[in-house]
Design a protein around this motif. Structure first.
Motif, PDB file in Angstrom:
ATOM      1  N   PHE A 168     -25.858 -39.295  51.427  1.00 12.86           N
ATOM      2  CA  PHE A 168     -26.941 -39.003  52.373  1.00 12.86           C
ATOM      3  C   PHE A 168     -26.364 -38.566  53.713  1.00 12.86           C
ATOM      4  O   PHE A 168     -26.787 -37.583  54.312  1.00 12.86           O
ATOM      5  CB  PHE A 168     -27.825 -40.254  52.547  1.00 12.86           C
ATOM      6  CG  PHE A 168     -29.070 -39.996  53.355  1.00 12.86           C
ATOM      7  CD1 PHE A 168     -30.268 -39.680  52.728  1.00 12.86           C
ATOM      8  CD2 PHE A 168     -29.037 -40.055  54.746  1.00 12.86           C
ATOM      9  CE1 PHE A 168     -31.418 -39.431  53.474  1.00 12.86           C
ATOM     10  CE2 PHE A 168     -30.184 -39.806  55.496  1.00 12.86           C
ATOM     11  CZ  PHE A 168     -31.376 -39.496  54.858  1.00 12.86           C
ATOM     12  N   LYS A 169     -25.359 -39.289  54.139  1.00 17.07           N
ATOM     13  CA  LYS A 169     -24.722 -38.998  55.423  1.00 17.07           C
ATOM     14  C   LYS A 169     -24.087 -37.604  55.400  1.00 17.07           C
ATOM     15  O   LYS A 169     -24.218 -36.826  56.326  1.00 17.07           O
ATOM     16  CB  LYS A 169     -23.650 -40.065  55.687  1.00 17.07           C
ATOM     17  CG  LYS A 169     -23.259 -40.178  57.140  1.00 17.07           C
ATOM     18  CD  LYS A 169     -22.097 -41.133  57.353  1.00 17.07           C
ATOM     19  CE  LYS A 169     -22.543 -42.577  57.350  1.00 17.07           C
ATOM     20  NZ  LYS A 169     -21.417 -43.508  57.596  1.00 17.07           N
ATOM     21  N   PHE A 170     -23.436 -37.293  54.298  1.00 21.08           N
ATOM     22  CA  PHE A 170     -22.769 -36.002  54.148  1.00 21.08           C
ATOM     23  C   PHE A 170     -23.782 -34.855  54.122  1.00 21.08           C
ATOM     24  O   PHE A 170     -23.610 -33.853  54.789  1.00 21.08           O
ATOM     25  CB  PHE A 170     -21.933 -36.017  52.855  1.00 21.08           C
ATOM     26  CG  PHE A 170     -21.464 -34.681  52.410  1.00 21.08           C
ATOM     27  CD1 PHE A 170     -20.375 -34.067  53.035  1.00 21.08           C
ATOM     28  CD2 PHE A 170     -22.105 -34.004  51.359  1.00 21.08           C
ATOM     29  CE1 PHE A 170     -19.944 -32.817  52.626  1.00 21.08           C
ATOM     30  CE2 PHE A 170     -21.680 -32.752  50.952  1.00 21.08           C
ATOM     31  CZ  PHE A 170     -20.595 -32.154  51.586  1.00 21.08           C
ATOM     32  N   LEU A 171     -24.867 -35.031  53.377  1.00 19.75           N
ATOM     33  CA  LEU A 171     -25.855 -33.959  53.228  1.00 19.75           C
ATOM     34  C   LEU A 171     -26.633 -33.696  54.510  1.00 19.75           C
ATOM     35  O   LEU A 171     -26.903 -32.556  54.861  1.00 19.75           O
ATOM     36  CB  LEU A 171     -26.853 -34.303  52.111  1.00 19.75           C
ATOM     37  CG  LEU A 171     -26.362 -34.191  50.679  1.00 19.75           C
ATOM     38  CD1 LEU A 171     -27.389 -34.790  49.722  1.00 19.75           C
ATOM     39  CD2 LEU A 171     -26.097 -32.724  50.325  1.00 19.75           C
ATOM     40  N   PHE A 177     -28.045 -45.312  57.640  1.00 13.27           N
ATOM     41  CA  PHE A 177     -27.803 -46.506  56.826  1.00 13.27           C
ATOM     42  C   PHE A 177     -26.382 -47.036  56.960  1.00 13.27           C
ATOM     43  O   PHE A 177     -25.428 -46.288  56.747  1.00 13.27           O
ATOM     44  CB  PHE A 177     -28.017 -46.185  55.338  1.00 13.27           C
ATOM     45  CG  PHE A 177     -29.310 -45.481  55.053  1.00 13.27           C
ATOM     46  CD1 PHE A 177     -30.521 -46.111  55.299  1.00 13.27           C
ATOM     47  CD2 PHE A 177     -29.310 -44.192  54.523  1.00 13.27           C
ATOM     48  CE1 PHE A 177     -31.721 -45.464  55.026  1.00 13.27           C
ATOM     49  CE2 PHE A 177     -30.505 -43.549  54.243  1.00 13.27           C
ATOM     50  CZ  PHE A 177     -31.717 -44.176  54.492  1.00 13.27           C
ATOM     51  N   PRO A 178     -26.220 -48.325  57.256  1.00 15.90           N
ATOM     52  CA  PRO A 178     -24.876 -48.909  57.119  1.00 15.90           C
ATOM     53  C   PRO A 178     -24.514 -48.944  55.633  1.00 15.90           C
ATOM     54  O   PRO A 178     -25.403 -49.021  54.791  1.00 15.90           O
ATOM     55  CB  PRO A 178     -25.040 -50.339  57.645  1.00 15.90           C
ATOM     56  CG  PRO A 178     -26.426 -50.455  58.172  1.00 15.90           C
ATOM     57  CD  PRO A 178     -27.222 -49.299  57.686  1.00 15.90           C
ATOM     58  N   GLU A 179     -23.215 -48.839  55.332  1.00 18.15           N
ATOM     59  CA  GLU A 179     -22.796 -48.991  53.932  1.00 18.15           C
ATOM     60  C   GLU A 179     -22.825 -50.478  53.617  1.00 18.15           C
ATOM     61  O   GLU A 179     -22.000 -51.236  54.126  1.00 18.15           O
ATOM     62  CB  GLU A 179     -21.359 -48.485  53.774  1.00 18.15           C
ATOM     63  CG  GLU A 179     -21.254 -47.292  52.864  1.00 18.15           C
ATOM     64  CD  GLU A 179     -19.831 -46.808  52.714  1.00 18.15           C
ATOM     65  OE1 GLU A 179     -19.063 -47.469  51.990  1.00 18.15           O
ATOM     66  OE2 GLU A 179     -19.491 -45.783  53.329  1.00 18.15           O
ATOM     67  N   PRO A 180     -23.763 -50.938  52.799  1.00 18.40           N
ATOM     68  CA  PRO A 180     -23.923 -52.392  52.660  1.00 18.40           C
ATOM     69  C   PRO A 180     -22.737 -53.060  51.967  1.00 18.40           C
ATOM     70  O   PRO A 180     -22.225 -52.574  50.967  1.00 18.40           O
ATOM     71  CB  PRO A 180     -25.200 -52.530  51.819  1.00 18.40           C
ATOM     72  CG  PRO A 180     -25.320 -51.223  51.101  1.00 18.40           C
ATOM     73  CD  PRO A 180     -24.721 -50.181  51.978  1.00 18.40           C
ATOM     74  N   GLU A 181     -22.343 -54.150  52.569  1.00 14.14           N
ATOM     75  CA  GLU A 181     -21.238 -54.935  52.034  1.00 14.14           C
ATOM     76  C   GLU A 181     -21.740 -55.757  50.840  1.00 14.14           C
ATOM     77  O   GLU A 181     -22.877 -56.225  50.856  1.00 14.14           O
ATOM     78  CB  GLU A 181     -20.799 -55.876  53.151  1.00 14.14           C
ATOM     79  CG  GLU A 181     -19.385 -56.358  53.084  1.00 14.14           C
ATOM     80  CD  GLU A 181     -19.164 -57.420  54.162  1.00 14.14           C
ATOM     81  OE1 GLU A 181     -18.646 -58.494  53.810  1.00 14.14           O
ATOM     82  OE2 GLU A 181     -19.547 -57.168  55.326  1.00 14.14           O
ATOM     83  N   ILE A 182     -20.892 -55.934  49.845  1.00  9.06           N
ATOM     84  CA  ILE A 182     -21.278 -56.714  48.667  1.00  9.06           C
ATOM     85  C   ILE A 182     -20.818 -58.156  48.861  1.00  9.06           C
ATOM     86  O   ILE A 182     -19.625 -58.412  48.961  1.00  9.06           O
ATOM     87  CB  ILE A 182     -20.627 -56.145  47.380  1.00  9.06           C
ATOM     88  CG1 ILE A 182     -20.847 -54.631  47.299  1.00  9.06           C
ATOM     89  CG2 ILE A 182     -21.151 -56.864  46.143  1.00  9.06           C
ATOM     90  CD1 ILE A 182     -20.112 -53.942  46.147  1.00  9.06           C
ATOM     91  N   LEU A 183     -21.748 -59.075  48.986  1.00 11.56           N
ATOM     92  CA  LEU A 183     -21.369 -60.491  49.098  1.00 11.56           C
ATOM     93  C   LEU A 183     -21.515 -61.127  47.728  1.00 11.56           C
ATOM     94  O   LEU A 183     -22.617 -61.499  47.324  1.00 11.56           O
ATOM     95  CB  LEU A 183     -22.280 -61.230  50.086  1.00 11.56           C
ATOM     96  CG  LEU A 183     -22.328 -60.767  51.533  1.00 11.56           C
ATOM     97  CD1 LEU A 183     -23.266 -61.664  52.336  1.00 11.56           C
ATOM     98  CD2 LEU A 183     -20.924 -60.789  52.149  1.00 11.56           C
ATOM     99  N   LEU A 184     -20.422 -61.205  47.004  1.00 11.88           N
ATOM    100  CA  LEU A 184     -20.521 -61.724  45.639  1.00 11.88           C
ATOM    101  C   LEU A 184     -20.816 -63.217  45.641  1.00 11.88           C
ATOM    102  O   LEU A 184     -20.100 -64.009  46.246  1.00 11.88           O
ATOM    103  CB  LEU A 184     -19.213 -61.473  44.885  1.00 11.88           C
ATOM    104  CG  LEU A 184     -19.074 -60.125  44.189  1.00 11.88           C
ATOM    105  CD1 LEU A 184     -17.887 -60.142  43.240  1.00 11.88           C
ATOM    106  CD2 LEU A 184     -20.336 -59.711  43.459  1.00 11.88           C
TER     107      LEU A 184
END
Ligand code: TRP
Length: 331
Positions: A168-171, A177-184
């Motif tokens: 999305f950012k590139f286009l 949007f922040p790139e959401p971190e994965i909290l496992l």
């Protein structure tokens, strides 16, 4: 306005919540409220994607799930509890993200291929189900969440979400949007009463809303140490599911119980009977919540309002970025 980072997570209302949810995701959510601004979502559109042939129970289960969340300690005064279908922008953002997501990215998601293969009795080869992880990405991005607590099984969906953010950012050269971190979420490894993974599809779970009699019956059916045949045989608590439950639900008793088991002072029947009473206590508040005057509609109305505000602002930014008009406001 809050300076804390934001979290979004969700669960599908496809069945009653059970002990596995309690010691896994739910406990984690309750703790996260201390450090994050939290949005917790009832993913009823996602439930419809897999249960569209028999959707009758989704609405009722959604409400029950909210009660279970609150009983577990998810605080509607601190966190936003809402239902996905109440905020229509989820579908709008889903449409935008669907447009920009290459087909190959969703086709290769392992959970998708696995579900098509493994889920019997339901036809999941639909156009909508392929889009499941894109809707999940929309759920997260609509709130511009910084992090998402999920179990290992959801990792691929989160990675896809991150890829979509970059695309999305590139286009559109827009940094919405922040790139959401994965909290496992740490795997709680609470097994079902038959020793397999606790799961709705195996029907081997103890529900948070089970009445005491049901809990006693299920506890009595639990598998124990297979090497212990007679009561006089010494037990091996480290390989016994019942003993593991003691460790999780009454850690202060573990030493004593395990020692009695090893030295044959405690038989498996007694061990299961006493565990049942511990589990009945641990689930008491979930039964009580069903008769309390918690107004689920009120919680969800407030949640929809708060979530909706955030969602509308995100869609305003998204429409601008992709070149759509803001939309004419109708009364
Ligand atoms: N797919 C998730 C599950 O089955 C539920 C879900 C839907 C979700 N939307 C989400 C989880 C957004 C985290 C963030 O468990």
């Amino acid at each position: 306005m809050s300076q804390r980072q934001r979290i979004l997570s969700g669960m599908r209302p496809t069945g009653p919540l059970h002990l596995g949810h309690l010691v896994g995701a739910l406990k984690n959510w309750v703790d996260l409220q201390e450090r994050y601004e939290c949005f917790f979502m009832v993913a009823d559109w996602h439930a419809l994607m897999s249960d569209y042939e028999s959707p009758q129970e989704i609405a009722q289960r959604s409400r029950q799930m909210v009660l279970d969340w609150i009983a577990a300690g998810v605080d509607p005064n601190r966190s936003v509890i809402f239902r996905q279908s109440d905020v229509r922008e989820h579908l709008e953002l889903y449409a935008v993200l669907s447009i920009i997501t290459p087909l190959g990215w969703v086709e290769r998601i392992p959970t998708y291929k696995e579900q098509l293969r493994e889920v019997a009795g339901r036809d999941l080869a639909t156009y909508g189900f392929l889009g499941y992880p894109i809707l999940q990405a929309a759920d997260i991005l609509l709130y511009r969440a910084h992090a998402v607590p999920v179990g290992e099984d959801q990792k691929a969906h989160l990675e896809l979400t991150r890829e979509i953010v970059r695309r999305f950012k590139f286009l559109y050269k827009a940094d919405i949007f922040p790139e959401p971190e994965i909290l496992l979420t740490e795997e709680a490894r609470l097994l079902g009463i038959d020793g397999r993974k606790m799961s709705k599809s195996y029907d081997n779970f103890i529900a948070l809303s089970d009445d005491p009699e049901a809990v006693r019956k299920k506890a009595q059916k639990m598998f124990t140490d297979p090497k212990r045949i007679k009561m006089t045989d010494p037990g091996h608590p480290e390989t016994c599911n019942v003993c593991h439950y003691w460790e999780v639900f009454a850690p202060q008793e573990k030493e004593r119980i395990w020692a009695e088991c090893r030295t044959s002072k405690r038989g498996c029947t007694q061990n299961k009977q006493e565990l049942a009473e511990v589990l009945i206590k641990a689930t008491e508040k979930f039964r009580a919540m069903r008769v309390q005057q918690v107004d689920v509609d009120d919680v969800l109305a407030w949640g929809a309002e708060r979530a909706g505000r955030e969602a509308r602002e995100t869609m305003r930014l998204v429409r601008k970025a992709v070149g759509l008009p803001e939309g004419i406001k109708t009364p």
